[in-house]
Structure formats: structure tokens, C-alpha cells
Design a protein around this motif. Structure first.
Motif, PDB file in Angstrom:
ATOM      1  N   HIS A   1      -5.785   1.178  -2.831  1.00 25.57           N
ATOM      2  CA  HIS A   1      -5.867   1.835  -1.522  1.00 25.57           C
ATOM      3  C   HIS A   1      -7.202   1.524  -0.844  1.00 25.57           C
ATOM      4  O   HIS A   1      -7.264   1.333   0.375  1.00 25.57           O
ATOM      5  CB  HIS A   1      -5.705   3.343  -1.668  1.00 25.57           C
ATOM      6  CG  HIS A   1      -4.291   3.799  -1.864  1.00 25.57           C
ATOM      7  ND1 HIS A   1      -3.225   3.215  -1.213  1.00 25.57           N
ATOM      8  CD2 HIS A   1      -3.766   4.806  -2.627  1.00 25.57           C
ATOM      9  CE1 HIS A   1      -2.112   3.836  -1.564  1.00 25.57           C
ATOM     10  NE2 HIS A   1      -2.407   4.789  -2.426  1.00 25.57           N
ATOM     11  N   ARG A   2      -8.262   1.476  -1.644  1.00 27.28           N
ATOM     12  CA  ARG A   2      -9.571   1.140  -1.081  1.00 27.28           C
ATOM     13  C   ARG A   2      -9.548  -0.254  -0.470  1.00 27.28           C
ATOM     14  O   ARG A   2     -10.077  -0.472   0.637  1.00 27.28           O
ATOM     15  CB  ARG A   2     -10.654   1.215  -2.169  1.00 27.28           C
ATOM     16  CG  ARG A   2     -12.069   0.900  -1.679  1.00 27.28           C
ATOM     17  CD  ARG A   2     -13.026   0.712  -2.842  1.00 27.28           C
ATOM     18  NE  ARG A   2     -12.657  -0.438  -3.652  1.00 27.28           N
ATOM     19  CZ  ARG A   2     -13.019  -1.689  -3.365  1.00 27.28           C
ATOM     20  NH1 ARG A   2     -13.710  -1.954  -2.284  1.00 27.28           N
ATOM     21  NH2 ARG A   2     -12.673  -2.688  -4.169  1.00 27.28           N
TER      22      ARG A   2
ATOM     23  N   ASP B   1       0.826  -1.199   0.000  1.00 27.67           N
ATOM     24  CA  ASP B   1       0.000   0.000   0.000  1.00 27.67           C
ATOM     25  C   ASP B   1       0.868   1.260   0.000  1.00 27.67           C
ATOM     26  O   ASP B   1       0.598   2.223  -0.729  1.00 27.67           O
ATOM     27  CB  ASP B   1      -0.922  -0.015   1.224  1.00 27.67           C
ATOM     28  CG  ASP B   1      -1.872   1.167   1.247  1.00 27.67           C
ATOM     29  OD1 ASP B   1      -2.761   1.233   0.379  1.00 27.67           O
ATOM     30  OD2 ASP B   1      -1.708   2.028   2.131  1.00 27.67           O
ATOM     31  N   ASP B   2       1.914   1.258   0.808  1.00 24.22           N
ATOM     32  CA  ASP B   2       2.826   2.404   0.856  1.00 24.22           C
ATOM     33  C   ASP B   2       3.564   2.588  -0.459  1.00 24.22           C
ATOM     34  O   ASP B   2       3.747   3.720  -0.939  1.00 24.22           O
ATOM     35  CB  ASP B   2       3.824   2.208   1.995  1.00 24.22           C
ATOM     36  CG  ASP B   2       4.857   3.326   2.047  1.00 24.22           C
ATOM     37  OD1 ASP B   2       4.478   4.465   2.365  1.00 24.22           O
ATOM     38  OD2 ASP B   2       6.043   3.054   1.756  1.00 24.22           O
TER      39      ASP B   2
ATOM     40  N   HIS C   1      -6.984  -1.861   0.753  1.00 26.18           N
ATOM     41  CA  HIS C   1      -6.176  -1.895   1.971  1.00 26.18           C
ATOM     42  C   HIS C   1      -6.836  -1.139   3.117  1.00 26.18           C
ATOM     43  O   HIS C   1      -6.842  -1.620   4.266  1.00 26.18           O
ATOM     44  CB  HIS C   1      -4.794  -1.311   1.706  1.00 26.18           C
ATOM     45  CG  HIS C   1      -3.853  -1.488   2.852  1.00 26.18           C
ATOM     46  ND1 HIS C   1      -3.490  -0.444   3.678  1.00 26.18           N
ATOM     47  CD2 HIS C   1      -3.221  -2.584   3.329  1.00 26.18           C
ATOM     48  CE1 HIS C   1      -2.666  -0.895   4.614  1.00 26.18           C
ATOM     49  NE2 HIS C   1      -2.486  -2.183   4.425  1.00 26.18           N
ATOM     50  N   SER C   2      -7.405   0.011   2.842  1.00 26.89           N
ATOM     51  CA  SER C   2      -8.034   0.792   3.910  1.00 26.89           C
ATOM     52  C   SER C   2      -9.251   0.096   4.474  1.00 26.89           C
ATOM     53  O   SER C   2      -9.622   0.315   5.628  1.00 26.89           O
ATOM     54  CB  SER C   2      -8.418   2.188   3.404  1.00 26.89           C
ATOM     55  OG  SER C   2      -9.410   2.091   2.402  1.00 26.89           O
ATOM     56  N   GLY C   3      -9.848  -0.781   3.673  1.00 25.24           N
ATOM     57  CA  GLY C   3     -10.986  -1.550   4.156  1.00 25.24           C
ATOM     58  C   GLY C   3     -10.584  -2.744   4.990  1.00 25.24           C
ATOM     59  O   GLY C   3     -11.438  -3.512   5.431  1.00 25.24           O
TER      60      GLY C   3
END
Length: 306
Positions: free
Chosen positions: A286-287, A153-154, A289-291
Motif C-alpha cells: 500500500h505504501r 492495490d484494491d 501504491h500510495s506513493g
């Protein structure tokens, strides 16, 4: 697994040379990257390795490795024999505890290597090709799916978004590279590989990422994905100015280029789709991972719209 040409010959040359220079120094040798993932292209791929020593090479051992890599580079200028030198303790500890390690880039040894990636550990664990040493399955290899997902993700922002921002400037180095066949493959399959990792927890090749992208993303993106796969499978695109110049021939009339014809009318049109696809994939990754689903959910479809 049977190694493709010239991988087997390069590995044999390397092991003979280092054993003659410093017998016993290399205790383990594993292949990752395109060879391990079944996507090696002899004209454009590198041979990616992890060499294992009892301790970090210093003094006479380091000098021996420098001589061996110099001779190997002379004997086999391409494909590049690129990788990192780790210890058995490093393999158990993981990348966060390792820091910088001796590595080879484009066939040349460097002692100022940047931090190694968790992708290396996971690739060796799941796909590593054994050239010397015990099987990865019997090693106490570090594995951490959450750390892999966080690093992935980073990396989407730290490397890929920054690269795409530079590529938006047409006269910058990456603005020109993004118009080349190499740039199209690098960006399209690169961001798709990271999306695959966040969606599945696994590691895939450039070709595998292209196939995954066709199955996962809306039809509006299939044109640029198929273009990247076409170039990858033709095995001609390298990160060099000559690749950009040679790639211009793909936009000549069909009678001049035969099977090398681009799916796009101009390199600028292809570049626009490459960068737009990358932005869409980065946002959707990103969606994921953030989930809290990175590395877990394998079947959810992305939210990008046509």
C-alpha cells in the motif's frame, strides 16, 4: 515453448474435441498462469487458459463447450483446465468493459463468472503461450499499467486482508487452512506476487514471488518464505482437507518424514509467521501504491523493519 506433461496432451484433447463439436468456434487459445510463467507443478498447478471466440458462446455453441469440458474433466480430472472465454473485442477493450464471461473453474463451466482481472491481459501480453491464433504481440491487446496497479492495490484489502482476518480465527475454515502446507504457500506467495506487481509493474509466478521476497524483505521473514518455497517445490500441497492432514506428517520427528520435514516445530507457529508476513507485505505494498510508484519503481527496497 515446449509444454510440460500433461499440458500438451490436455490442450490437444481439448482442441480436437471442440473442433469436432463446433469447428471454427475457438479462434484463439492462449495459456497464462503457471504454465506461461514457467512454474507449472503437475500435481498442484492448474492449466489456466484464455479461449477466444468471435462472439460470446450461446445456444448450440455453449452446449458444445459444456459437453467438451465434461469429457475433458473425465479424461483429465487433474490438473484442472480453468480459464475464461473472451472475444477479440474483449481483448481490445480490457476488463472494465468486459464484465462477466463464461469461464471454467475446477474443470466445470460457469455462466455466472465474476469480473475478469487485468492480470489476465498483462500476462497474455507479456508471457502468453500461443496454442492457437496470432501472437499476442500483433494483437491490439488492452494494457494499462495504472489500472493494473490500482486493481492490485484494491485486491490486497478486498481479498488478501479479508482472508487473513478469517485465518486469525483458528477454528474457521481459513484458520485451519492457514495451518496447512497449501495455506502457507497460497498466502506467502500470494501477497508477495502483488507486492512484486506494484514494485515492478510485472507479473510473476509463485516461485518467482518467493525468490523476489527473499531478495526484497528483511531477514526476519526469510524463514517463512523459505518454508513456502520448500512446500511449493515439493509439489504436494493442494486446497483440500487431505492436504491439511497429510501436512501434519511434516511435523513428526525427522526419521519419519525425511525430506518432508517442515522448517517449523508446529503448524501453529508457521501460521503465525504466515499471517504476520502477509500483514507486513500488504502494508508495504500500500505504501508503494500510495506513493504513486506502483508499476514504476523497480529498485526501491521496502520499508518493513526487522
Amino acid at each position: 515453448m515446449a509444454l510440460p506433461f500433461p499440458v500438451e496432451d490436455v490442450i490437444a484433447t481439448y482442441l480436437r474435441a471442440i473442433d469436432a463439436e463446433a469447428d471454427g468456434l475457438i479462434e484463439g487459445l492462449y495459456l497464462e498462469g503457471s504454465v506461461a510463467l514457467g512454474d507449472f507443478r503437475p500435481r498442484t498447478s492448474d492449466i489456466d487458459f484464455v479461449a477466444v471466440t468471435a462472439a460470446s458462446p450461446q445456444g448450440a455453441a455453449l452446449a458444445a463447450l459444456e459437453r467438451v469440458h465434461a469429457r475433458l474433466r473425465y479424461r483429465w480430472p487433474r490438473p484442472f483446465f480453468d480459464g475464461v472465454y473472451l472475444t477479440w473485442d474483449d481483448l481490445r477493450a480490457g476488463p472494465a468493459s468486459v464484465g462477466s464471461r463464461l469461464h471454467s473453474h475446477e474443470g466445470r463451466l460457469h455462466t455466472d463468472a465474476g469480473p475478469v482481472s487485468p492480470v489476465t491481459w498483462h500476462t497474455i501480453a507479456d508471457h502468453g503461450v500461443i496454442c492457437r491464433g496470432p501472437a499476442p504481440a500483433v494483437l491490439d491487446l488492452w494494457r494499462d499499467p495504472r489500472a493494473l496497479a490500482a486493481w492490485t492495490d484494491d485486491n490486497l484489502d478486498r481479498y488478501w486482508r479479508r482472508l487473513c482476518e478469517r485465518a486469525c480465527r483458528p477454528l474457521s475454515a481459513w484458520g485451519l487452512a492457514a495451518q496447512s502446507p497449501y495455506g502457507a504457500v497460497w498466502v506467502v506467495t500470494g501477497v508477495a506476487r502483488l507486492h512484486y506487481t506494484l514494485a515492478t509493474g510485472g507479473i510473476t509466478s509463485k516461485d518467482g514471488a518467493g525468490r523476489y521476497a527473499l531478495e526484497t524483505f528483511p531477514a526476519r521473514w526469510h524463514h517463512v518464505i523459505n518454508e513456502a518455497l520448500r512446500i511449493r517445490r515439493a509439489d504436494r500441497a493442494r486446497p483440500a482437507p487431505s492436504s491439511l492432514i497429510a501436512g501434519l506428517a511434516e511435523f513428526l520427528p525427522v526419521g519419519f518424514t525425511r525430506d518432508r520435514r517442515s522448517l517449523y516445530a508446529t503448524p501453529q507457529a508457521r501460521r503465525r509467521d504466515v499471517l504476520a508476513f502477509a500483514e507486513a507485505v500488504i502494508a508495504d505494498a500500500h505504501r508503494l501504491h500510495s506513493g504513486g510508484r506502483g508499476g514504476k519503481e523497480r529498485n526501491e527496497r521496502p520499508s518493513t523493519q526487522e
